[in-house]
Design a protein around this motif. Structure first.
Motif, mmCIF file in Angstrom:
data_model
loop_
_atom_site.group_PDB
_atom_site.id
_atom_site.type_symbol
_atom_site.label_atom_id
_atom_site.label_comp_id
_atom_site.label_asym_id
_atom_site.label_seq_id
_atom_site.Cartn_x
_atom_site.Cartn_y
_atom_site.Cartn_z
ATOM 1 N N GLY A 1 0.837 -1.193 0.000
ATOM 2 C CA GLY A 1 0.000 0.000 0.000
ATOM 3 C C GLY A 1 0.868 1.236 0.000
ATOM 4 N N ALA A 2 0.373 2.287 0.609
ATOM 5 C CA ALA A 2 1.097 3.549 0.639
ATOM 6 C C ALA A 2 0.536 4.411 1.749
ATOM 7 C CB ALA A 2 0.976 4.278 -0.702
ATOM 8 N N VAL A 3 1.290 5.443 2.101
ATOM 9 C CA VAL A 3 0.766 6.472 2.986
ATOM 10 C C VAL A 3 0.874 7.804 2.253
ATOM 11 C CG1 VAL A 3 2.985 6.711 4.217
ATOM 12 C CG2 VAL A 3 0.873 7.574 5.255
ATOM 13 N N VAL B 1 -0.417 15.433 8.161
ATOM 14 C CA VAL B 1 -1.694 14.824 7.785
ATOM 15 C C VAL B 1 -1.383 13.557 6.999
ATOM 16 C CG1 VAL B 1 -3.814 15.104 6.447
ATOM 17 C CG2 VAL B 1 -2.879 17.053 7.722
ATOM 18 N N HIS B 2 -1.960 12.428 7.407
ATOM 19 C CA HIS B 2 -1.630 11.175 6.738
ATOM 20 C C HIS B 2 -2.879 10.338 6.494
ATOM 21 C CE1 HIS B 2 -1.146 10.770 11.104
ATOM 22 N NE2 HIS B 2 -1.453 9.483 10.998
ATOM 23 N N ARG B 3 -2.857 9.655 5.336
ATOM 24 C CA ARG B 3 -3.929 8.773 4.909
ATOM 25 C C ARG B 3 -3.311 7.466 4.440
ATOM 26 N NH1 ARG B 3 -7.331 9.215 -0.784
ATOM 27 N NH2 ARG B 3 -8.990 7.708 -0.286
ATOM 28 N N LEU B 4 -3.652 6.373 5.101
ATOM 29 C CA LEU B 4 -3.152 5.067 4.693
ATOM 30 C C LEU B 4 -3.985 4.513 3.540
ATOM 31 C CD1 LEU B 4 -2.146 3.172 7.959
ATOM 32 C CD2 LEU B 4 -0.728 3.548 5.933
ATOM 33 N N VAL B 5 -3.290 3.937 2.568
ATOM 34 C CA VAL B 5 -3.917 3.377 1.376
ATOM 35 C C VAL B 5 -3.613 1.886 1.312
ATOM 36 C CG1 VAL B 5 -3.887 3.370 -1.146
ATOM 37 C CG2 VAL B 5 -3.783 5.546 0.102
#
Length: 247
Positions: free
Chosen positions: A60-62, A88-92
């Protein structure tokens, strides 16, 4: 393991939390698709705690957003990714992403050291924010999942606005709103920090002082502790969490 609120944690020599006063959890990132076609978690930032991901499976990615701009960091087994407060972070999730999460200042993240990127109207006061984000622990499984999905999608709305903003002011305004939301809890956080990460650091200083005096008595107090997660599959911001007691 002695918690941050336990009797022994009040003195440096008696600190019984994880090394350095960190918190640890195991994360299975949400595979729920959002309206942009990307699967993953809820964008947010931490105000006082650095965070590290140790990727143990899947891929995945962040996605991260700071005053320096937007970045995407790939995540594959063996990757250790870390970032500081204000990121600000969003895990993918791109296929079975599994992560062991290490959080600075064990006890603070569990006490609310995170703010989701909700649209500004939801950041006006703690009550409004809580109504949009809290998942009742006693709610049925289906309802907890529904709330987690709704708040994820709401946070994505605010996150996209921050990413697409022209100039730094919208992100700065979000920082100010996040700080205002948590201000009523700062005294509680300071006490948790004092009994946790600060106590862990003070314990090392005390041990160095003892060794300098030739005092090795603390070595005779060595102990081994082990525990299993206190909760499995908790609905977190980024995915389903196996968590340990907050330190």
């Amino acid at each position: 393991m002695v918690s941050a609120d336990g009797d022994r944690a009040g003195t440096p020599q008696g600190f019984g939390g994880l090394p350095g006063g960190v918190a640890v959890s195991h994360l299975r990132v949400y595979d729920w698709p959002a309206d942009d076609g990307v699967c993953g978690g809820t964008p947010h930032l931490h105000l006082t705690c650095s965070e590290a991901y140790v990727v143990t499976g899947g891929r995945g990615a962040v996605q991260t957003l700071t005053t320096s701009g937007y970045e995407v960091t790939p995540l594959t087994p063996g990757t250790v990714a870390r970032f500081t407060p204000g990121t600000v972070h969003r895990l993918v999730d791109e296929g079975g992403l599994r992560i062991t999460v290490l959080m600075q200042n064990g006890g603070l993240p569990e006490a609310g050291d995170a703010v989701l990127t909700l649209p500004p109207a939801y950041l006006s006061d703690p009550r409004t924010y809580a109504a949009a984000t809290v998942i009742p622990a006693d709610a049925p499984e289906e309802e907890r999942e529904r709330i987690a999905r709704v708040r994820r999608d709401l946070a994505l709305t605010g996150y996209r606005a921050l990413r697409e903003a022209d100039g730094p002011e919208p992100l700065a305004a979000f920082h100010r709103a996040a700080a205002a939301l948590v201000r009523p809890r700062l005294a509680e956080w300071r006490e948790r920090w004092r009994r946790g990460a600060a106590a862990a650091s003070a314990a090392t200083g005390e041990q160095l002082d003892r060794l300098e005096r030739g005092d090795v008595s603390h070595l005779a107090e060595a102990a081994v502790r082990a525990e299993q997660p206190s909760e499995y599959g908790k609905y977190g911001m980024c995915g389903r969490l196996d968590v340990y007691r907050a330190q």
